[in-house]
Design a protein around this motif. Structure first.
Motif, PDB file in Angstrom:
ATOM      1  N   GLY A 172       1.206  -0.918   0.355  1.00  0.00           N
ATOM      2  CA  GLY A 172      -0.230  -0.073  -0.385  1.00  0.00           C
ATOM      3  C   GLY A 172       0.820   0.830  -0.004  1.00  0.00           C
ATOM      4  N   GLY A 193       1.852   4.610   3.844  1.00  0.00           N
ATOM      5  CA  GLY A 193       2.583   3.260   3.222  1.00  0.00           C
ATOM      6  C   GLY A 193       4.168   4.034   2.185  1.00  0.00           C
ATOM      7  N   ASP A 249       1.985  -2.796  -3.833  1.00  0.00           N
ATOM      8  CA  ASP A 249       0.619  -1.998  -4.241  1.00  0.00           C
ATOM      9  C   ASP A 249      -0.272  -2.616  -5.327  1.00  0.00           C
ATOM     10  N   ILE A 250      -1.900  -1.677  -5.576  1.00  0.00           N
ATOM     11  CA  ILE A 250      -2.472  -2.587  -6.628  1.00  0.00           C
ATOM     12  C   ILE A 250      -2.251  -2.100  -8.265  1.00  0.00           C
ATOM     13  N   ILE A 304       0.245   3.370  -9.552  1.00  0.00           N
ATOM     14  CA  ILE A 304      -0.761   3.232  -9.001  1.00  0.00           C
ATOM     15  C   ILE A 304       0.686   3.818  -7.583  1.00  0.00           C
ATOM     16  N   ALA A 314      -0.059  -1.148   5.053  1.00  0.00           N
ATOM     17  CA  ALA A 314      -1.005  -0.512   4.854  1.00  0.00           C
ATOM     18  C   ALA A 314      -1.811   0.397   3.535  1.00  0.00           C
ATOM     19  N   ILE A 315      -2.890  -0.966   3.135  1.00  0.00           N
ATOM     20  CA  ILE A 315      -3.331  -0.472   2.345  1.00  0.00           C
ATOM     21  C   ILE A 315      -5.294  -0.038   2.946  1.00  0.00           C
ATOM     22  N   ILE A 316      -5.875   0.376   2.211  1.00  0.00           N
ATOM     23  CA  ILE A 316      -7.380   1.007   2.428  1.00  0.00           C
ATOM     24  C   ILE A 316      -8.082   0.036   3.617  1.00  0.00           C
ATOM     25  N   GLU A 317      -8.613   1.199   4.347  1.00  0.00           N
ATOM     26  CA  GLU A 317      -9.383   0.336   5.483  1.00  0.00           C
ATOM     27  C   GLU A 317     -10.609  -0.291   5.744  1.00  0.00           C
ATOM     28  N   PRO A 369     -10.388  -7.248   2.847  1.00  0.00           N
ATOM     29  CA  PRO A 369      -8.913  -7.234   1.545  1.00  0.00           C
ATOM     30  C   PRO A 369      -7.564  -7.286   2.418  1.00  0.00           C
ATOM     31  N   LYS A 370      -7.686  -6.296   4.086  1.00  0.00           N
ATOM     32  CA  LYS A 370      -7.254  -7.171   4.449  1.00  0.00           C
ATOM     33  C   LYS A 370      -6.333  -8.192   4.823  1.00  0.00           C
ATOM     34  N   ASN A 393      -0.780  -1.612   9.419  1.00  0.00           N
ATOM     35  CA  ASN A 393      -0.980  -0.209  10.133  1.00  0.00           C
ATOM     36  C   ASN A 393      -1.943   0.242  10.147  1.00  0.00           C
ATOM     37  N   THR A 394      -3.400  -0.335  10.359  1.00  0.00           N
ATOM     38  CA  THR A 394      -4.724  -0.177  10.268  1.00  0.00           C
ATOM     39  C   THR A 394      -5.493   0.681  11.877  1.00  0.00           C
ATOM     40  N   SER A 395      -6.332   2.229  11.820  1.00  0.00           N
ATOM     41  CA  SER A 395      -6.457   2.411  13.055  1.00  0.00           C
ATOM     42  C   SER A 395      -7.282   2.301  13.518  1.00  0.00           C
ATOM     43  N   HIS A 415       1.032   0.951  14.391  1.00  0.00           N
ATOM     44  CA  HIS A 415       0.066   1.777  14.136  1.00  0.00           C
ATOM     45  C   HIS A 415       0.931   3.248  14.437  1.00  0.00           C
ATOM     46  N   ASN A 458       0.285  10.191  11.769  1.00  0.00           N
ATOM     47  CA  ASN A 458       0.901  10.647   9.702  1.00  0.00           C
ATOM     48  C   ASN A 458       1.676  12.075  10.724  1.00  0.00           C
TER      49      ASN A 458
HETATM   50  N1  NAD Z   1      -3.997   8.980   7.232  1.00  0.00           N
HETATM   51  C1  NAD Z   1      -3.426   8.723   8.848  1.00  0.00           C
HETATM   52  O1  NAD Z   1      -3.268   9.348   8.957  1.00  0.00           O
HETATM   53  C2  NAD Z   1      -3.473   7.030   8.874  1.00  0.00           C
HETATM   54  C3  NAD Z   1      -3.195   6.743  10.136  1.00  0.00           C
HETATM   55  C4  NAD Z   1      -2.349   5.813  11.096  1.00  0.00           C
HETATM   56  C5  NAD Z   1      -2.817   4.663  10.116  1.00  0.00           C
HETATM   57  N2  NAD Z   1      -3.717   4.874   8.939  1.00  0.00           N
HETATM   58  C6  NAD Z   1      -4.021   2.826   8.103  1.00  0.00           C
HETATM   59  O2  NAD Z   1      -2.871   3.382   7.307  1.00  0.00           O
HETATM   60  C7  NAD Z   1      -3.813   2.906   6.082  1.00  0.00           C
HETATM   61  C8  NAD Z   1      -4.185   3.278   4.735  1.00  0.00           C
HETATM   62  O3  NAD Z   1      -4.493   4.784   5.190  1.00  0.00           O
HETATM   63  P1  NAD Z   1      -3.864   5.683   4.212  1.00  0.00           P
HETATM   64  O4  NAD Z   1      -4.413   6.548   4.684  1.00  0.00           O
HETATM   65  O5  NAD Z   1      -2.128   5.497   3.894  1.00  0.00           O
HETATM   66  O6  NAD Z   1      -4.405   5.289   2.888  1.00  0.00           O
HETATM   67  P2  NAD Z   1      -4.410   5.924   0.850  1.00  0.00           P
HETATM   68  O7  NAD Z   1      -6.047   5.634   1.207  1.00  0.00           O
HETATM   69  O8  NAD Z   1      -4.124   6.561   1.090  1.00  0.00           O
HETATM   70  O9  NAD Z   1      -4.228   4.546   0.895  1.00  0.00           O
HETATM   71  C9  NAD Z   1      -4.415   3.103   0.477  1.00  0.00           C
HETATM   72  C10 NAD Z   1      -3.638   2.057  -0.668  1.00  0.00           C
HETATM   73  O10 NAD Z   1      -4.368   1.018  -0.853  1.00  0.00           O
HETATM   74  C11 NAD Z   1      -4.834   1.116  -1.727  1.00  0.00           C
HETATM   75  N3  NAD Z   1      -5.971  -0.224  -2.385  1.00  0.00           N
HETATM   76  C12 NAD Z   1      -7.128   0.454  -2.458  1.00  0.00           C
HETATM   77  N4  NAD Z   1      -7.783  -0.703  -2.653  1.00  0.00           N
HETATM   78  C13 NAD Z   1      -7.218  -1.741  -1.894  1.00  0.00           C
HETATM   79  C14 NAD Z   1      -7.868  -3.368  -2.186  1.00  0.00           C
HETATM   80  N5  NAD Z   1      -8.961  -3.148  -2.435  1.00  0.00           N
HETATM   81  N6  NAD Z   1      -6.193  -3.706  -2.102  1.00  0.00           N
HETATM   82  C15 NAD Z   1      -5.569  -3.086  -1.788  1.00  0.00           C
HETATM   83  N7  NAD Z   1      -4.849  -2.413  -1.673  1.00  0.00           N
HETATM   84  C16 NAD Z   1      -5.824  -1.431  -1.826  1.00  0.00           C
HETATM   85  C17 NAD Z   1      -4.774   2.131  -2.455  1.00  0.00           C
HETATM   86  O11 NAD Z   1      -3.743   2.048  -3.885  1.00  0.00           O
HETATM   87  C18 NAD Z   1      -3.614   2.850  -1.508  1.00  0.00           C
HETATM   88  O12 NAD Z   1      -2.395   2.922  -2.144  1.00  0.00           O
HETATM   89  C19 NAD Z   1      -5.337   2.261   6.821  1.00  0.00           C
HETATM   90  O13 NAD Z   1      -5.748   1.178   7.277  1.00  0.00           O
HETATM   91  C20 NAD Z   1      -5.694   3.284   7.530  1.00  0.00           C
HETATM   92  O14 NAD Z   1      -6.414   3.545   8.648  1.00  0.00           O
HETATM   93  C21 NAD Z   1      -3.793   6.226   8.521  1.00  0.00           C
END
Ligand code: NAD
Length: 390
Positions: free
Chosen positions: A12, A17, A35-36, A49, A95-98, A102-103, A123-125, A148, A151
């Motif tokens: 991710g 990521g 990434d995907i 991506i 660190a993919i989509i929350e 998919p995780k 890295n899920t939140s 975790h 940011n």
């Molecule tokens: N943004 C923050 O402040 C923050 C802080 C701590 C933890 N997190 C966690 O980190 C993780 C990533 O968050 P982010 O903010 O980087 O998200 P983001 O949306 O910026 O990135 C997510 C990535 O996942 C990929 N993706 C999308 N669909 C997918 C699928 N079906 N299978 C695999 N990959 C896929 C995307 O291409 C993208 O690069 C999440 O679990 C989020 O909860 C985010």
């Protein structure tokens, strides 16, 4: 050491990521960032991506890399053509989509290729760590945990490590030392409860403070003048911070948390005020949409901030409120003295009352939840200080 980490794979390449990959590269580690593949993409497009995420990271301000040449430690790839590279990784972090599904699917794929000693983390939140690893073997579960980051990961000191009941204590201890010594983080071991420590207490205290302000007729500039460095917090104070985080994210995190904690007697505070809902609906999400509680405008050749009028929902020039209590509090000396002074004036001054009441609610909430979410009170202090500057 039983699990020496030299090579890392980050799955991710979004906001987190790519930035975590950069931070691992800062520590001199070799990183695969994957990434995907965009649907139907051929040739070079298959990495478009991951490349876009990597390039956004290169332009991040403040910079994610300590120097640009460290980017050479990062090798880009995608989940279809390059997944076998995971065989080489000592630590694989997703660190993919929350979203849970998919995780979970990714974990099943990782299990098929990861080497026996690799540590795997998420890295899920907020998704329960134990749920993400459901369906995997006992051996996989022993080396799986939450890592975790906050940011931006290079700059925010907090790293929450969240073992499940299956995680091998040796893996937890190794990751704690690795997080502290190699990545330079402040590590807090959290229990696998909704939103862990930082975002549990942080969501409550952020929403309670905002609701209290909006319900009691406080002004936006007024609150930001009293909730910043005066009480030991960053300049972004309350409303500027909401603009920075994004109102949609703030509301979304609070609403998700609300659903996950039916037993929490204070969860009603997480319900967003109607002003917040109205702002989200109007796309006034903060910095990312150009306007939130504040709006950056050019006036007489200068960049200035206008502020949202909560009655008319139009922007007007921001004022610099001269609050007598702030001036007197500032003369009291260090943070402890300032806070004691403010609390002592709470019955006679509305700004001091705001500080007392919101601080009291946060501390009370943290104390109430402490045994459920943390192993010690100090861990809650550290999470709030290192993750939120509180
Ligand atoms: N943004 C923050 O402040 C923050 C802080 C701590 C933890 N997190 C966690 O980190 C993780 C990533 O968050 P982010 O903010 O980087 O998200 P983001 O949306 O910026 O990135 C997510 C990535 O996942 C990929 N993706 C999308 N669909 C997918 C699928 N079906 N299978 C695999 N990959 C896929 C995307 O291409 C993208 O690069 C999440 O679990 C989020 O909860 C985010």
């Amino acid at each position: 050491m039983p699990y020496p980490i030299q090579r890392v794979a980050v799955l991710g390449a979004g906001t987190m990521g790519a930035a975590i990959a950069a931070h691992a590269a800062n520590a001199g580690l070799k990183v695969d960032l994957l990434d995907i593949v965009p649907p139907g993409a051929q040739g070079k497009e298959r990495n478009s991506i991951v490349k876009a995420g990597f390039e956004r990271m290169l332009k991040a301000k403040p910079p994610a890399l300590m120097e640009q040449s460290l980017a050479e430690n990062i090798r880009l790839g995608n989940f279809e053509d390059d997944f076998e590279r995971l065989k080489e990784a000592d630590w694989i972090m997703e660190a993919i989509i929350e979203r849970l599904e998919p995780k979970q699917e990714l974990m099943a794929r990782i299990e098929r290729v990861a080497k026996e000693k690799a540590i795997i983390s998420t890295n899920t939140s907020g998704i329960p760590i134990a749920k993400i690893v459901e369906g995997r073997s006992e051996a996989f579960k022993r080396r799986f945990l939450g890592t975790h980051f906050f940011n931006p990961p290079r700059y925010l000191k907090l790293l929450e490590i969240i073992p499940t009941t299956d995680t091998d204590p040796e893996v937890v201890e190794y990751m704690r030392t690795f997080g502290e010594r190699v990545l330079g983080k402040g590590v807090v071991i959290a229990k696998d409860t909704p939103n862990f420590i930082g975002n549990r207490v942080g969501s409550y205290s952020g929403m309670q403070a905002m609701n209290y302000a909006l319900n009691n007729g406080y002004g936006i500039e007024e609150i930001d003048a009293i909730t910043g460095p005066l009480i030991g917090r960053p300049n972004t104070a309350t409303f500027r911070l909401a603009d920075q985080v994004g109102l949609d994210i703030m509301v979304g995190v609070a609403q998700n948390l609300y659903e996950l904690i039916p037993e929490d007697q204070f969860r009603e505070e997480l319900l967003p005020h109607e002003v917040l809902l109205r702002m989200v609906k109007a796309n006034l999400l903060g910095n990312k949409t150009g306007s939130g509680f504040y709006k950056r405008v050019q006036r007489a050749g200068k960049t200035v901030f206008d502020v949202l009028d909560l009655e008319t929902f139009e922007y007007r020039p921001a004022q610099n409120p001269k609050l007598p209590i702030v001036q007197t509090a500032q003369k009291q000396g260090d943070l402890g003295a300032r806070l004691r002074f403010l609390v002592s004036k709470a019955d006679e001054d509305r700004d001091a009352r705001y500080i007392r009441d919101t601080l009291m609610h946060s501390l009370m909430y943290a104390a109430w939840r402490a045994a459920e979410i943390a192993h010690s009170l100090l861990d809650i202090d550290h999470a709030m200080e290192w993750g939120f500057g509180h």
